[in-house]
Motif scaffolding. Structure first.
Motif, PDB file in Angstrom:
ATOM      1  N   GLU A   1      75.217   8.910  42.111  1.00 14.32           N
ATOM      2  CA  GLU A   1      74.998   9.755  40.894  1.00 14.32           C
ATOM      3  C   GLU A   1      73.865  10.967  41.081  1.00 14.32           C
ATOM      4  OE1 GLU A   1      71.525   6.356  39.402  1.00 14.32           O
ATOM      5  OE2 GLU A   1      71.984   5.987  41.280  1.00 14.32           O
ATOM      6  N   LYS A   2      73.466  12.143  40.445  1.00 14.85           N
ATOM      7  CA  LYS A   2      72.306  12.777  40.245  1.00 14.85           C
ATOM      8  C   LYS A   2      71.859  13.057  40.228  1.00 14.85           C
ATOM      9  CE  LYS A   2      76.576  15.183  42.044  1.00 14.85           C
ATOM     10  NZ  LYS A   2      76.977  15.082  43.118  1.00 14.85           N
ATOM     11  N   PHE A   3      70.731  13.705  40.716  1.00 13.77           N
ATOM     12  CA  PHE A   3      69.775  13.483  40.431  1.00 13.77           C
ATOM     13  C   PHE A   3      68.396  14.317  39.992  1.00 13.77           C
ATOM     14  CE2 PHE A   3      70.012  10.284  43.184  1.00 13.77           C
ATOM     15  CZ  PHE A   3      69.752   9.067  42.953  1.00 13.77           C
ATOM     16  N   ASP A   4      67.542  14.469  38.872  1.00 12.13           N
ATOM     17  CA  ASP A   4      66.683  15.499  38.156  1.00 12.13           C
ATOM     18  C   ASP A   4      65.836  16.412  39.566  1.00 12.13           C
ATOM     19  OD1 ASP A   4      67.788  15.625  35.621  1.00 12.13           O
ATOM     20  OD2 ASP A   4      66.949  14.193  34.997  1.00 12.13           O
ATOM     21  N   ALA A   5      65.145  15.352  40.018  1.00 16.99           N
ATOM     22  CA  ALA A   5      64.516  15.710  40.707  1.00 16.99           C
ATOM     23  C   ALA A   5      64.820  14.561  42.222  1.00 16.99           C
ATOM     24  CB  ALA A   5      62.608  15.720  40.946  1.00 16.99           C
TER      25      ALA A   5
ATOM     26  N   ALA B   1      63.314  11.248  33.080  1.00 19.19           N
ATOM     27  CA  ALA B   1      64.302  11.848  33.977  1.00 19.19           C
ATOM     28  C   ALA B   1      64.852  10.858  35.401  1.00 19.19           C
ATOM     29  CB  ALA B   1      63.333  13.144  34.813  1.00 19.19           C
ATOM     30  N   LYS B   2      65.769  11.230  36.044  1.00 20.48           N
ATOM     31  CA  LYS B   2      66.219  10.386  37.135  1.00 20.48           C
ATOM     32  C   LYS B   2      65.501  11.253  38.275  1.00 20.48           C
ATOM     33  CE  LYS B   2      70.175   9.054  37.169  1.00 20.48           C
ATOM     34  NZ  LYS B   2      70.234   7.329  36.987  1.00 20.48           N
ATOM     35  N   VAL B   3      64.943  10.124  38.912  1.00 18.78           N
ATOM     36  CA  VAL B   3      63.858  10.711  40.086  1.00 18.78           C
ATOM     37  C   VAL B   3      64.906  10.026  41.110  1.00 18.78           C
ATOM     38  CG1 VAL B   3      61.691  10.695  41.185  1.00 18.78           C
ATOM     39  CG2 VAL B   3      62.308  11.212  38.879  1.00 18.78           C
TER      40      VAL B   3
END
Length: 254
Positions: free
Chosen positions: A115-119, A58-60
């Motif tokens: 950019e977009k993050f999962d958390a 996940a991108k954090v």
């Protein structure tokens, strides 16, 4: 907001800064707080990522990451992590740990990421520094707009009521041969810490100034920004939040 540093004792690369830029960019900030509990921080990250059920890789985003202690550990857990902070010196130090899935950038938390993050994690009371409430609103909006469609955000804030009830007005701490004289008080809704010390033959004076936001304050700001508060916790073991006794105010939202 102006820096409270003594102009006669400027550290290298002096320039007009807010208190948080001036203080956090010095080596003395990291000396004073060197004894922070890193194991506790790791347990918090374990509990938090498990609770959020983050997918593998996940991108954090670790927002206001300092030297990157949380970001580095999150990366070790297998996540693709970006650490962001306003302090150029902290980011320079954190970048020594960078790799293909761990990056660090100088960034103002009021600005939206491309950019977009999962958390997105904003940890260890890294909120409420600004002079104007509107800037805190901007920060919340930037967090919301930097989340992916299914992403979650976390603010780990002090429990202001507990801090106020247990405020230590004066304290002296000796760390690495430096004696830090600390005074704490409340003014106009801010919890203020004045820090005086001598180092390398110079006298220094810094201030920490954080808004004493409570849960209702955060709920009001989140309502204004269309943010949905999902859950609250009162410590790093994710126990229930109690207004008067909890150590932390940890909020999960999106």
């Amino acid at each position: 907001m102006s820096t409270s540093e003594n102009p006669k004792s400027q550290i290298p690369n002096p320039k007009p800064k807010n208190w948080y830029s001036s203080w956090f960019d010095t080596p003395y900030y990291h000396i004073l707080y060197k004894d922070r509990n890193y194991r506790e921080a790791q347990i918090f990250m374990d509990n938090l990522t498990h609770y959020l059920n983050l997918p593998e890789k996940a991108k954090v985003l670790d927002l206001a990451c300092g030297k990157g202690r949380h970001a580095i550990y999150l990366n070790k857990l297998g996540f693709d992590v970006v650490g962001a902070d306003l302090s150029e010196n902290s980011i320079a130090e954190a970048t020594k740990n960078a790799n293909d899935t761990l990056h660090f950038v100088v960034h103002d938390k009021r600005e939206v990421f491309a950019e977009k993050f999962d958390a997105i994690f904003n940890l260890f009371t890294s909120f409420g520094y600004f002079e104007n409430r509107e800037d805190d609103i901007k920060t919340l909006m930037a967090i919301k707009e930097s989340l992916s469609e299914y992403g979650f955000a976390v603010i780990d804030f002090m429990n202001s009521q507990n801090v106020i009830d247990n405020l230590i007005p004066e304290e002296t701490k000796e760390v690495d041969g430096i004696t830090f004289n600390i005074k704490r008080f409340i003014i106009d809704g801010y919890i203020i810490k004045e820090i005086d010390f001598e180092a390398e033959g110079k006298k220094f004076h810094f201030t920490e100034k954080v808004r004493a936001y409570n849960l209702e304050d955060f709920q009001n700001m989140m309502n204004e920004t269309g943010i949905y508060l999902l859950d609250t916790f009162g410590d790093y073991k994710l126990k229930k939040f109690h207004k008067n006794t909890s150590e932390r105010l940890i909020m999960i939202f999106k």
